[in-house]
Design an enzyme around this catalytic site. Sequence first.
Site, PDB file in Angstrom:
ATOM      1  CB  THR A 110      -1.007   0.103   1.183  1.00 41.16           C
ATOM      2  OG1 THR A 110      -1.944  -1.046   1.107  1.00 41.16           O
ATOM      3  CG2 THR A 110      -1.800   1.303   1.376  1.00 41.16           C
ATOM      4  CE1 TYR A 111       5.389   5.661   2.541  1.00 43.90           C
ATOM      5  CE2 TYR A 111       7.071   4.146   2.039  1.00 43.90           C
ATOM      6  CZ  TYR A 111       6.725   5.446   2.291  1.00 43.90           C
ATOM      7  OH  TYR A 111       7.523   6.280   2.350  1.00 43.90           O
ATOM      8  CB  VAL A 112       6.009   0.642  -2.139  1.00 38.52           C
ATOM      9  CG1 VAL A 112       6.990   0.536  -0.928  1.00 38.52           C
ATOM     10  CG2 VAL A 112       5.400  -0.448  -2.494  1.00 38.52           C
ATOM     11  CB  SER A 113       0.821   1.149  -4.365  1.00 41.33           C
ATOM     12  OG  SER A 113      -0.313   1.662  -3.395  1.00 41.33           O
ATOM     13  CB  THR A 114       1.068   6.404  -1.787  1.00 44.83           C
ATOM     14  OG1 THR A 114       2.311   6.024  -1.133  1.00 44.83           O
ATOM     15  CG2 THR A 114      -0.109   5.501  -1.575  1.00 44.83           C
TER      16      THR A 114
END
Length: 271
Positions: free
Chosen positions: A150-154
């Site tokens: 989730t974080y790295v997809s942002t």
Amino acid sequence: MTNKTILITGAGSGFGKGAAIGMAQTGHDIIATCEVSPMVTMLREEVQALGLADRIRVERLDLHDPYDIKQAQTWDFDILWNNAGRGEPGPVWEIPVDIVRRNYENNVFLPLELTQGVVQRWIREGVNEGKKVVFTSSMGGLFTPANWGTYVSTKHAIEAFAEAMQQELSGYGIRVQTINPGAYYTGYNETMADNPFRWMDDAKNFTKRADLRKGFDDFFATPEGRMDAQEQIDAMIAIVPADTGKFRNVSPKAIEDMLKAHQIAAWENQI
């Protein structure tokens, strides 16, 4: 390099704070913004103690407050550095979708809203020559480790927006860059790793809390998980005010090499 006025979001701690102080000490004027008012007071006191009050102006900029955004879009500066961010790790197949949405609001939509208003004003007023937008991305903007999706997809999204903007704004003389830090030890990653445990429930989730915690702890115990943040801060002090440079700036070199190898290997990845 001429003197620049630089607006930094998320300047109350970590990279933003360290680079704000460092760039001020090298002669640049800084608008250092913090999300919450107590951080503003603390940073103002620290700036005063360092003798940098003539170089660093500390303001509140809560990206969730539309009035804060509108006010910031009227300030006069040469470089917008979108540095503020939050992270939501945890298994993508189990994380609540409302948490995913909030992470995108924090890291993608609100910085985009701020940036759109800034660059449109620069162009409308004809003061865009020599202007620059910098995004703090991440090594995670260029690959996706398990339990950080989730974080790295942002950050993947920020990479896409920045690359598009670099092309779209080049004709107006506005430059765009990303900075992609490795896992430097600022407390940001370590605090972020606590976030899944407010929603994970061993009675409901397949992924067990102890297993996820061990994975995080094992990584942060390695040298790659605890790199000296000053190395990255020094790089930012050089990169952000510069008139020229690379579009993508990964630190350290070992992480850049790892990411390049990972991207090549991705073409041969088998299911």
